[in-house]
Design an enzyme around this catalytic site. Structure first.
Site, mmCIF file in Angstrom:
data_model
loop_
_atom_site.group_PDB
_atom_site.id
_atom_site.type_symbol
_atom_site.label_atom_id
_atom_site.label_comp_id
_atom_site.label_asym_id
_atom_site.label_seq_id
_atom_site.Cartn_x
_atom_site.Cartn_y
_atom_site.Cartn_z
ATOM 1 N N GLU A 120 2.767 139.011 28.542
ATOM 2 C CA GLU A 120 3.167 139.940 27.640
ATOM 3 C C GLU A 120 1.903 140.854 27.290
ATOM 4 O O GLU A 120 2.296 141.952 26.860
ATOM 5 C CB GLU A 120 3.531 139.059 26.307
ATOM 6 C CG GLU A 120 4.325 140.356 25.306
ATOM 7 C CD GLU A 120 5.032 139.509 24.071
ATOM 8 O OE1 GLU A 120 5.207 138.435 24.240
ATOM 9 O OE2 GLU A 120 5.512 140.307 23.270
ATOM 10 N N ARG A 169 12.346 145.968 27.729
ATOM 11 C CA ARG A 169 12.385 144.982 28.547
ATOM 12 C C ARG A 169 13.883 144.395 28.512
ATOM 13 O O ARG A 169 14.360 144.283 27.731
ATOM 14 C CB ARG A 169 11.553 143.881 27.972
ATOM 15 C CG ARG A 169 11.546 142.699 29.028
ATOM 16 C CD ARG A 169 10.418 141.669 28.558
ATOM 17 N NE ARG A 169 10.535 141.056 27.304
ATOM 18 C CZ ARG A 169 11.435 140.211 27.051
ATOM 19 N NH1 ARG A 169 12.282 139.462 27.784
ATOM 20 N NH2 ARG A 169 11.541 139.423 25.750
ATOM 21 N N GLY A 174 -0.355 130.289 27.875
ATOM 22 C CA GLY A 174 1.067 130.463 27.996
ATOM 23 C C GLY A 174 1.328 130.611 29.425
ATOM 24 O O GLY A 174 0.552 130.190 30.206
ATOM 25 N N SER A 227 10.994 138.662 30.804
ATOM 26 C CA SER A 227 9.664 138.488 30.605
ATOM 27 C C SER A 227 9.158 137.323 31.363
ATOM 28 O O SER A 227 7.808 137.149 31.736
ATOM 29 C CB SER A 227 9.584 138.068 29.051
ATOM 30 O OG SER A 227 10.360 137.181 28.667
ATOM 31 N N LEU A 228 9.852 136.049 31.411
ATOM 32 C CA LEU A 228 9.562 134.928 31.978
ATOM 33 C C LEU A 228 8.748 135.290 33.474
ATOM 34 O O LEU A 228 7.914 134.748 34.001
ATOM 35 C CB LEU A 228 10.326 133.774 31.789
ATOM 36 C CG LEU A 228 10.821 133.470 30.550
ATOM 37 C CD1 LEU A 228 11.522 132.045 30.560
ATOM 38 C CD2 LEU A 228 9.693 133.077 29.769
ATOM 39 N N GLY A 265 -5.802 132.300 27.175
ATOM 40 C CA GLY A 265 -4.457 132.094 26.881
ATOM 41 C C GLY A 265 -3.713 131.022 27.922
ATOM 42 O O GLY A 265 -3.896 131.376 29.038
ATOM 43 N N ARG A 308 18.754 145.545 24.776
ATOM 44 C CA ARG A 308 18.475 145.139 23.298
ATOM 45 C C ARG A 308 18.409 146.458 22.381
ATOM 46 O O ARG A 308 18.559 146.362 21.413
ATOM 47 C CB ARG A 308 16.974 144.499 23.607
ATOM 48 C CG ARG A 308 17.422 143.133 23.973
ATOM 49 C CD ARG A 308 16.188 142.019 24.174
ATOM 50 N NE ARG A 308 16.669 140.716 24.774
ATOM 51 C CZ ARG A 308 15.740 139.647 25.149
ATOM 52 N NH1 ARG A 308 14.169 140.178 25.090
ATOM 53 N NH2 ARG A 308 16.004 138.669 25.394
#
Lengths: 593, 220, 250
Positions: free
Chosen positions: A389, A399, A12, A404-405, A10, A297
């Site tokens: 993630e 979250r 990312g 997340s970053l 991965g 959220r």
């Protein structure tokens, strides 16, 4: 001394960060990614990255960041590592800044910060409205530099199929497939770090990219890696519905002053701009006066659901609400939000600087993921690490935006050195493992391909995928009823049964995307069951997991980490206590002043 | 022209820059001089012959011609043909203004190169470097030659005007979009001026048109 | 119910790099807000040509579907652009889909753009930091400089600027506007600028900035509106300066 080798799957943010850390430690890395790493899904992250640098004289602190994160996550996260993350965040921002991420600046040339959901502080550093893109590029460039120096070798256009486990159940490498030649190959390594991101495709349409299927996590799960808190799925309140995907409209739109509203009169046919202020229902501001449009959220999503489905106040009778930035100055919009406004304009042909945007919640993120320990990002299988993630650790039951970053970078920063330490301390490296271990795994994977290419049947993989997505979206997102969850699991089992009769419309052996998709689909179905069953069992409401039948959080019975275990084809659940040693749980109420 | 301590080859860079530079100097500069001295044809035959004779009799003529005219043109044209071959116009797919200019630049360069070669051969070598008004007049009375001159002059002038624009952009003298627009207007002005002057000379000789003849008349 | 509207698509197919390309035509049911990605997915779900021949799904590259990853570039009605933002209602029918022509075809509409990433390597397109350990804050940067750098940094490496460039073809190794733009970006950054010389040195190498011939198609084709022509010009200016001063005094 034996030189260990490490694989990162991965590319990312988390994967690249882990790669950099390993390369920096002088250990060779092989980096696997389905797409060129520069096209990874991190590129879609828009709003920013949180760090309590307290540059606005608000008295922000890393402890407050920590508290907001734990509270926002409804106390489900194990606290020590979250605290460590929040404490590391300011230095992470400095590092990214040094790498050249073009963060927006104050007139003094310092980093600018904006507000985001679930906090009352300006804590989010940002680069326009494409912060994830900019961060991904910066890390990609650092990795490219290591690549040019021969310290990193990239395998772009390869997909992970399975881990290679030896007789003791220790990970000795991975098995992957070249998506051009469809060649299946094993790669020995002393440790493998998985940064395989989101699982949006399980819900059919989401804000995620095409590659976010969760296939890798599911494959590992089926090989014995535990999967934690799978039932916690974040739905983002503001996305543009589309046939192919839901396009995210970042929380930063609200952070910069955007407001969410619907006409007070149901089905009001008037164009939004002609509806006077007093006939507009700014429901988030009314219901949550302290946080207003910047409630977390899960709270915003449930409010939108209530407005649309209970109060029947959706825009023009449709499932949609207005996200309005048209009252903000154009200069500010172009400087801070251009990236997202451009998306709306391109895909819908309406300029959001002039007209309010029509948005609706969409599946966005998984708080759950591969189970990792409390210090090293290590899973329960020796030699397998997870970050980003795809791990479960940092966000509890919900979250906060722009966290997340941080968790991706922080996770990568921990996983890389931890894997290096582990690999260096291994008594017997992957090079000492008999070839038969690798051959067996390769054969197993080749057989799956051969069977799929050979078999005749009447089921279409895309149809099965769509059906799964519809069921998951309808029953396993915002509002969950046990009856529906049971039915969904039955449905998933039926789909798994039908999966055995799928017929590939492409049986060629070169760049066969249908074959790869079919493989991913199986893994998605398994992980869908983990999510659904986890949700079914958790009889409470916490963060993003909301059951009207059990509307309260139940710390007595459910202040627990869900741990799904794959056991000879069955999914079994265990529950661990949550480490709440730093901040004792308190009621989570955003509606009080 | 290599930066010290590196192994990257800058040979191509050097030739490319030399190519674009020679287009302006000395070739563009010489073209300006050439059009200037030939404009005497618009004054009178005598004046024209006088000026040509003057140029034809400068000291060190041949080495100067070789160094400042023939060699640069041979290099600019020859390397230009190589560059023409390396580019692949796609103006039919992307019919944008600058793309048209790109395509025309290549083709006018080719036309200009052939034209100049023929022109030098007939007017410099066949006349043994002693061409007179009468020679030019004779040549232009042939309709084929007349049209060759028209095409050649238009192509050369376009190539120079557009070349100046290219030069200003490619040497980083005009960088912003606004500066490049300004440079484009300047290039266009040069192109149009050269076309007008060049055509005036050809028409002047062909049709015995002497708009500046009155300069030579005595004061009344 | 009203009669179903349909969409006609012609797709240039190619099974493998060494195979001959051929065309197939599909007729699909129209839906509102349909884009080229949806078209291709509909074909994948039911890969039957207009003539009723059963075929294979069309291979194509796509990821984010919101024009920020750069994957889904292809030629749509002859123009290089991103498939995700190509809305069917704005396209003339039959819609023609072809792979990019400046990159080797892997299969159907899927091309291999790894050359671009290799060239980024050559140009040292990075800020060379000492390490990821804590070394304090980054350099202060004026908002105005950030506002200049950020648009350059939004390049999605889609390759459209290379596709439309007449100077990029099999006879030339021109790296293209996207790559040169990155040279400018990193030369703008205070730390990146410390290694400006190396980058300029590379960009004057084979296939470098001098291969631009000012057709200026790149800036028109860029889906992110990056001022590519300006970038090339600025790099040109710095390069020539370095070349002349290096030559005179170096």
């Amino acid at each position: 001394m034996r030189q260990p080798k490490i694989i990162v799957v991965g590319g990312g943010l988390a994967g690249l960060m882990a790669t950099i850390k390993v390369a920096e430690a002088g250990v060779p890395v092989e980096l696997f990614s389905i797409v060129p790493v520069r096209r990874s899904h991190s590129v879609c992250a828009q709003g920013g990255i949180n760090a309590a640098k307290n540059t606005k004289g608000e008295g922000d602190s890393t402890w407050k960041h920590f508290d907001d994160t734990i509270y926002g996550g409804d106390f489900l996260a194990n606290q020590p590592l979250v605290k460590a993350m929040c404490e590391a965040a300011p230095a992470i921002i400095d590092l990214l800044d040094r790498m050249g991420v073009p963060f927006n600046r104050t007139p003094e040339g310092l980093l600018d910060f904006r507000r985001f959901g679930g906090t009352l502080y300006h804590r989010t550093a940002f680069a326009g409205a494409t912060t994830g893109q900019q961060m991904l590029y910066a890390l990609d460039e650092q990795v490219r530099r290591f690549e040019a120096e021969g310290k990193v070798r990239k395998y772009e256009g390869w997909t992970f199929l399975s881990a290679v486990l030896d007789e003791q159940g220790i990970c000795r490498g991975i098995c992957a497939m070249d998506l051009k030649s469809m060649q299946v190959r094993t790669f020995p390594a002393d440790a493998a770090i998985f940064c395989t991101g989101g699982i949006g495709a399980i819900f059919g349409r989401s804000t995620n990219s095409v590659v976010c299927t969760g296939s890798a996590q599911s494959a590992l799960f089926q090989q014995g890696v535990h999967y934690a808190n799978g039932e916690f799925i974040q739905v983002h309140p503001t996305a543009i519905p589309g046939e192919d995907k839901f396009r995210l409209m970042s929380e930063s739109a609200r952070g910069e002053g955007g407001r969410v509203w619907v006409p007070r009169q149901p089905g009001d046919p008037r164009p939004p701009k002609s509806i006077p202020e007093n006939e507009r229902f700014y429901f988030l501001e009314e219901w949550y006066p302290k946080y207003g449009n910047l409630v977390p959220r899960d709270v915003a999503v449930r409010a939108i659901h209530k407005v649309v489905f209970e109060l029947k106040l959706g825009v023009e009778g449709q499932p949609a609400v207005y996200l309005d930035v048209s009252h903000l100055p154009r200069e500010l919009l172009d400087r801070k939000l251009e990236g997202i406004l451009e998306i709306y304009e391109k895909f819908l042909g309406v300029d959001p600087r002039e007209q309010p945007m029509k948005v609706f919640p969409a599946m966005h993120y998984t708080m759950g993921g591969l189970w990792i320990d409390d210090e090293n990002q290590a899973t329960n299988v020796p030699g397998i690490y997870a970050a980003g993630e795809c791990d479960y650790h940092y966000h509890g039951a919900n979250r906060l935006g722009a966290n997340s970053l941080v968790s991706c970078i922080f996770g990568g920063m921990l996983a890389g050195p931890a894997a290096v330490r582990y690999a260096r301390n291994l008594e017997r490296g992957a090079d000492a493992v008999p070839a038969s271990v690798f051959e067996r795994e390769q054969r197993r994977q080749e057989e799956i391909n051969e069977r799929l290419l050979r078999q005749e049947g009447n089921e279409n993989p895309i149809a099965i995928w769509k059906e799964m997505g519809q069921w998951m979206t309808e029953h396993v997102t915002v509002v969950r009823y046990n009856k529906n969850l049971e039915r969904t699991d039955q449905k998933l089992q039926e789909l798994l049964e039908r999966y055995r009769r799928i017929n590939l419309s492409d049986r060629t052996k070169w760049s066969n995307q249908t074959l790869n998709f079919a493989r991913e689909l199986y893994n998605m179905l398994i992980l869908a069951r983990v999510i659904t069953l986890g949700a079914l069992r958790r009889n409470e409401s916490r963060g993003a997991h909301y059951k009207p039948e059990f509307p309260e959080r139940d710390d007595q019975n459910w202040l627990k980490t869900t741990r799904a275990i794959y056991d000879c084809g069955n999914i079994r659940f265990e529950y661990d206590p949550v480490d709440v040693s730093l901040i004792p749980p308190r009621p989570r109420r955003y509606d009080v002043k | 022209m290599t930066a010290s301590g590196t192994s990257t080859s800058h040979r191509e860079y050097f030739w490319r820059k030399l190519h674009s530079f020679t287009g302006i100097f000395p070739i563009g500069a010489f073209l300006a001089e050439h059009f200037w001295s030939n404009s005497y044809a618009l004054v009178s035959v005598e004046k024209y012959n006088e000026v040509s004779r003057g140029l034809q009799t400068i000291p060190w003529r041949v080495p100067l011609e070789a160094l400042l005219i023939w060699l640069p043109i041979l290099f600019h044209g020859g390397y230009g043909v190589y560059l023409w071959w390396k580019g692949k116009s796609n103006v039919l797919d992307y019919p944008w203004m600058a793309n048209w200019m790109y395509t025309l630049q290549r083709w006018t360069g080719l036309v200009a190169f052939v034209f100049i070669g023929w022109h030098v051969y007939t007017e410099r070598f066949l006349t043994q470097g002693k061409s007179t008004y009468a020679d030019v007049e004779r040549a232009l009375s042939d309709p084929l030659y007349f049209w060759l001159y028209i095409v050649g002059i238009v192509a050369t002038s376009f190539h120079l005007g557009n070349g100046i624009w290219n030069f200003l952009c490619k040497w980083g003298i005009a960088t912003s979009a606004r500066a490049q627009r300004g440079a484009a207007w300047f290039g266009a002005l040069v192109g149009v001026t050269f076309t007008a002057v060049g055509l005036a000379i050809v028409l002047g000789v062909r049709f015995d048109w002497k708009p500046f003849e009155f300069y030579t008349l005595p004061r009344q | 119910m009203a009669e179903k509207k349909t969409v006609l698509v012609r797709i240039k197919r190619q099974l493998a790099p060494d195979q001959k390309p051929y065309w197939e035509e599909f007729e699909l049911t129209w839906r509102p807000f349909m884009n080229v990605i949806i078209l291709l997915r509909d074909i994948a779900e039911r890969p039957v040509t207009r003539e009723g021949k059963v075929t294979t799904p069309v291979a194509f590259d796509a990821n984010c579907l919101e024009e920020v990853c750069g994957a889904c570039a292809m030629r749509i009605n002859g123009k290089a652009r991103q498939a995700c933002s190509a809305l069917v209602d704005q396209l003339e029918q039959p819609i023609r889909l072809e792979p990019l022509t400046k990159f080797p075809v892997v299969r159907d509409l899927f091309v291999d753009r790894s050359r671009m990433f290799e060239n980024l390597k050559r140009m040292k397109a990075w800020v060379p930091i000492d390490g990821t350990y804590h070394l304090g804050e980054g350099p202060r940067i004026a908002p105005e400089v950030q506002q200049r750098a950020y648009p350059l940094s939004r390049c999605i490496t889609c390759g459209n600027c290379l596709e439309v460039c007449p100077q990029v073809n099999e006879r030339s190794d021109f790296v293209g506007a996207a790559i040169i733009n990155q040279v400018r970006l990193f030369n703008l950054h205070p730390t990146g600028a410390m290694h400006k010389r190396e980058r300029l040195d590379a960009v004057m190498g084979p296939g470098g900035v001098h291969d631009c011939a000012n057709a200026q198609n790149c800036v028109k084709a860029c889906p992110k509106g990056i001022p590519l022509v300006e970038s090339i010009s600025e790099v040109n200016r710095d390069a020539i300066r370095q070349a002349i001063f290096g030559w005179l005094f170096g």
